[in-house]
Design an enzyme around this catalytic site. Structure first.
Site, mmCIF file in Angstrom:
data_model
loop_
_atom_site.group_PDB
_atom_site.id
_atom_site.type_symbol
_atom_site.label_atom_id
_atom_site.label_comp_id
_atom_site.label_asym_id
_atom_site.label_seq_id
_atom_site.Cartn_x
_atom_site.Cartn_y
_atom_site.Cartn_z
ATOM 1 N N ASP A 8 17.096 63.932 14.198
ATOM 2 C CA ASP A 8 15.879 64.565 14.330
ATOM 3 C C ASP A 8 15.410 64.031 12.792
ATOM 4 O O ASP A 8 15.855 64.987 12.034
ATOM 5 C CB ASP A 8 15.620 65.796 14.809
ATOM 6 N N ASP A 130 9.085 67.173 28.635
ATOM 7 C CA ASP A 130 9.542 68.182 28.103
ATOM 8 C C ASP A 130 9.068 69.150 29.111
ATOM 9 O O ASP A 130 7.802 69.613 29.418
ATOM 10 C CB ASP A 130 9.063 68.313 26.740
#
Length: 243
Positions: A8, A130
């Site tokens: 990330d 998500d």
């Protein structure tokens, strides 16, 4: 089932967020290319990159780092998510050597965009869903929609989406275990292979997912667990290969 390390990216560094909160991050490395090397050396066969700044700004911010990783490991399939909201961005990443791009927020707000991009870039489009309690969240998880994740998966079935990255955001970065049942429900909702994400903590999670992999789970993304050492990436992949 592939074990897919996550890198990330925030401000050019490799970080992990807790539940998607930008101000609750842990920096694991200021050299993401070297970080990628660590996972390649452990035998990773796919890498998951997220441009966190991009997710919040809606355009590539850490594109230079992504390109550097793709150039350093040309044979390694890389998938990138975060801020992918235009054909130009997709083209930019694919030309840089990235194999797949993950469309998240825009897939929810404008499903036709996914249809169009699957036609323009066949085989290169992943949808990132998500969800919180089954409802899809968007905009770096800042907004929870009134769209059910499983319904959206069915919508994309005919488009040629190569896989769905399914993240249970209540568990992401919290090291509380993966939500196996929610992942299985998503995998069974459509014929699109599902990559599990969020909450993977140790080998128990890998074993639990692998036991259900025949229902359509093709991979597991892991971040904090492999950085903090509660899961060994090479061991996890060896287990998946053997079972």
């Amino acid at each position: 089932m592939l074990i897919i390390p996550a890198i990330d990216l925030k401000d050019g560094q490799c970080v992990r967020l807790r539940q998607g909160l930008m101000d609750d991050s842990t920096v694991f490395s200021d050299d993401p290319v070297a970080m990628a090397r660590q996972w390649v050396d452990q035998g990773c066969r796919r890498l998951h990159l997220v441009d966190l700044n991009g997710a919040f700004e809606g355009k590539p911010v850490n594109g230079g780092v992504v390109t550097a990783i793709a150039k350093a490991y040309p044979g390694l399939p890389i998938q990138i998510g975060g801020g992918i909201r235009s054909a130009a961005t997709i083209e930019y990443y694919l030309q840089a050597g990235v194999q797949s791009v993950i469309i998240g927020t825009k897939a929810v707000k404008e499903p036709q965009f996914v249809t169009d991009m699957c036609k323009a870039f066949p085989g290169h489009i992943i949808v990132g869903l998500d969800a919180k309690d089954g409802w899809v969240a968007t905009d770096g998880w800042a907004e929870v929609s009134n769209v059910q994740a499983t319904e959206l998966a069915k919508r994309f079935e005919q488009d040629g989406v190569s896989s769905i990255v399914y993240t249970d955001i209540a568990r992401d970065g919290m090291m509380q275990g993966v939500n196996v049942q929610a992942t299985v429900t998503m995998a069974q909702a459509s014929s699109i292979p599902v990559i599990a994400s969020g909450g993977i903590t140790n080998m128990d999670d890998i074993r639990a997912l692998k036991a259900e992999a025949h229902k359509g789970i093709c991979g597991a993304i892991t971040g904090r667990a492999i950085y903090e050492g509660t899961l060994n990436m090479a061991e996890a992949q060896a287990y998946c290969d053997a079972n």
